[in-house]
Design an enzyme around this catalytic site. Structure first.
Site, PDB file in Angstrom:
ATOM      1  N   TYR A 293     -12.637  -2.172  -4.007  1.00 23.52           N
ATOM      2  CA  TYR A 293     -13.199  -2.245  -2.650  1.00 23.52           C
ATOM      3  C   TYR A 293     -14.720  -2.148  -2.637  1.00 23.52           C
ATOM      4  O   TYR A 293     -15.323  -1.849  -1.601  1.00 23.52           O
ATOM      5  CB  TYR A 293     -12.584  -1.141  -1.777  1.00 23.52           C
ATOM      6  CG  TYR A 293     -11.142  -1.434  -1.427  1.00 23.52           C
ATOM      7  CD1 TYR A 293     -10.804  -2.472  -0.557  1.00 23.52           C
ATOM      8  CD2 TYR A 293     -10.111  -0.692  -1.980  1.00 23.52           C
ATOM      9  CE1 TYR A 293      -9.486  -2.747  -0.248  1.00 23.52           C
ATOM     10  CE2 TYR A 293      -8.776  -0.959  -1.668  1.00 23.52           C
ATOM     11  CZ  TYR A 293      -8.477  -1.998  -0.806  1.00 23.52           C
ATOM     12  OH  TYR A 293      -7.170  -2.276  -0.495  1.00 23.52           O
TER      13      TYR A 293
ATOM     14  N   ASN B 190      -1.811   0.134   6.968  1.00 26.29           N
ATOM     15  CA  ASN B 190      -1.242  -1.133   7.432  1.00 26.29           C
ATOM     16  C   ASN B 190      -0.320  -1.817   6.420  1.00 26.29           C
ATOM     17  O   ASN B 190      -0.033  -2.998   6.545  1.00 26.29           O
ATOM     18  CB  ASN B 190      -2.351  -2.079   7.900  1.00 26.29           C
ATOM     19  CG  ASN B 190      -3.349  -2.389   6.810  1.00 26.29           C
ATOM     20  OD1 ASN B 190      -3.035  -2.350   5.624  1.00 26.29           O
ATOM     21  ND2 ASN B 190      -4.567  -2.703   7.213  1.00 26.29           N
TER      22      ASN B 190
ATOM     23  N   HIS C 126      -2.114  -5.649   1.701  1.00 29.11           N
ATOM     24  CA  HIS C 126      -3.422  -6.285   1.508  1.00 29.11           C
ATOM     25  C   HIS C 126      -3.164  -7.677   0.972  1.00 29.11           C
ATOM     26  O   HIS C 126      -2.242  -7.886   0.185  1.00 29.11           O
ATOM     27  CB  HIS C 126      -4.269  -5.504   0.483  1.00 29.11           C
ATOM     28  CG  HIS C 126      -5.416  -6.324  -0.061  1.00 29.11           C
ATOM     29  ND1 HIS C 126      -6.622  -6.387   0.566  1.00 29.11           N
ATOM     30  CD2 HIS C 126      -5.499  -7.137  -1.156  1.00 29.11           C
ATOM     31  CE1 HIS C 126      -7.427  -7.209  -0.131  1.00 29.11           C
ATOM     32  NE2 HIS C 126      -6.759  -7.668  -1.178  1.00 29.11           N
TER      33      HIS C 126
ATOM     34  N   GLU D 112      -9.440 -10.748  -7.703  1.00 27.58           N
ATOM     35  CA  GLU D 112      -8.480  -9.645  -7.571  1.00 27.58           C
ATOM     36  C   GLU D 112      -7.324  -9.771  -8.563  1.00 27.58           C
ATOM     37  O   GLU D 112      -6.879  -8.766  -9.126  1.00 27.58           O
ATOM     38  CB  GLU D 112      -7.966  -9.591  -6.132  1.00 27.58           C
ATOM     39  CG  GLU D 112      -9.051  -9.192  -5.145  1.00 27.58           C
ATOM     40  CD  GLU D 112      -8.666  -9.360  -3.680  1.00 27.58           C
ATOM     41  OE1 GLU D 112      -9.468  -8.961  -2.824  1.00 27.58           O
ATOM     42  OE2 GLU D 112      -7.574  -9.877  -3.379  1.00 27.58           O
TER      43      GLU D 112
ATOM     44  N   LYS E 177       0.811  -1.228   0.000  1.00 28.01           N
ATOM     45  CA  LYS E 177       0.000   0.000   0.000  1.00 28.01           C
ATOM     46  C   LYS E 177       0.843   1.278   0.000  1.00 28.01           C
ATOM     47  O   LYS E 177       2.052   1.237   0.233  1.00 28.01           O
ATOM     48  CB  LYS E 177      -0.932  -0.034   1.218  1.00 28.01           C
ATOM     49  CG  LYS E 177      -1.973  -1.150   1.144  1.00 28.01           C
ATOM     50  CD  LYS E 177      -2.899  -1.102   2.344  1.00 28.01           C
ATOM     51  CE  LYS E 177      -3.981  -2.153   2.252  1.00 28.01           C
ATOM     52  NZ  LYS E 177      -4.895  -2.078   3.418  1.00 28.01           N
TER      53      LYS E 177
END
Length: 182
Positions: free
Chosen positions: A93, A156, A159, A170, A53
């Site tokens: 998302y 964080n 993913h 995905e 990320k």
């Protein structure tokens, strides 16, 4: 005089060969008891999807995260650095659209470059989720990506797909077949 096989079980004339332990990659000694044997089979090779990320790419942590992934026995079979548009983030998302964090998540995922990856290995989906650690880095185990690199629960660093169906969706959303070269 008949020669007895030196590897036979004491008191028995039959030989039981060692069996392969797919989990540890080692030979398991023969089961010489009269109980039924449980034969372990190697797990299937799976693919999973990963994102490094923006909080991690901003801090140049791609190499460090890749090292943790590879040390865990996962192979990176596809990788590219991109910057998502708002539409791409919203589509990815989409399942979280009704949640209060959806807009903030899409903002975050478009705030900078991300690294998209396809990982491959035995039980890759579960293994990568273990390697990432808990969403909140304060709760993540030592040595996990989120414990080592995450800034916060929202930032964080990584993913990973949560199921085989998610991984398939995905990967297809982000890679052409000819880009997966492992």
């Amino acid at each position: 005089m008949r020669q007895r096989n030196r590897l036979a079980a004491p008191g028995r004339g039959d030989y039981k060969a060692p069996s392969w332990n797919g989990r540890t990659g080692r030979l398991r000694p023969p089961n010489l008891s009269h109980k039924s044997e449980h034969i372990e089979r190697p797990m299937a090779i799976e693919r999973t999807f990963s994102i490094i990320k923006p909080d991690a790419t901003r801090r140049n942590l791609t190499g460090g995260i890749n090292a943790v992934i590879e040390k865990a026995g996962l192979k990176i079979v596809a990788q590219k650095r991109v910057r998502w548009t708002r539409a791409q983030a919203e589509k990815f998302y989409e399942e979280h659209k009704a949640r209060p964090f959806y807009g903030e998540l899409c903002d975050f995922m478009t705030s900078g470059p991300i690294v998209l990856q396809v990982l491959e290995g035995e039980d890759a989906i579960a293994k990568y989720r273990d390697v990432m650690g808990a969403t909140d880095p304060k709760e993540a185990k030592d040595g996990t990506i989120r414990k080592l690199f995450a800034v916060s629960k929202g930032e964080n660093s990584s993913h990973g797909s949560d199921s085989a169906a998610s991984a398939e969706r995905e990967i297809a959303m982000n890679f052409r077949l000819d880009e997966i070269v492992g």
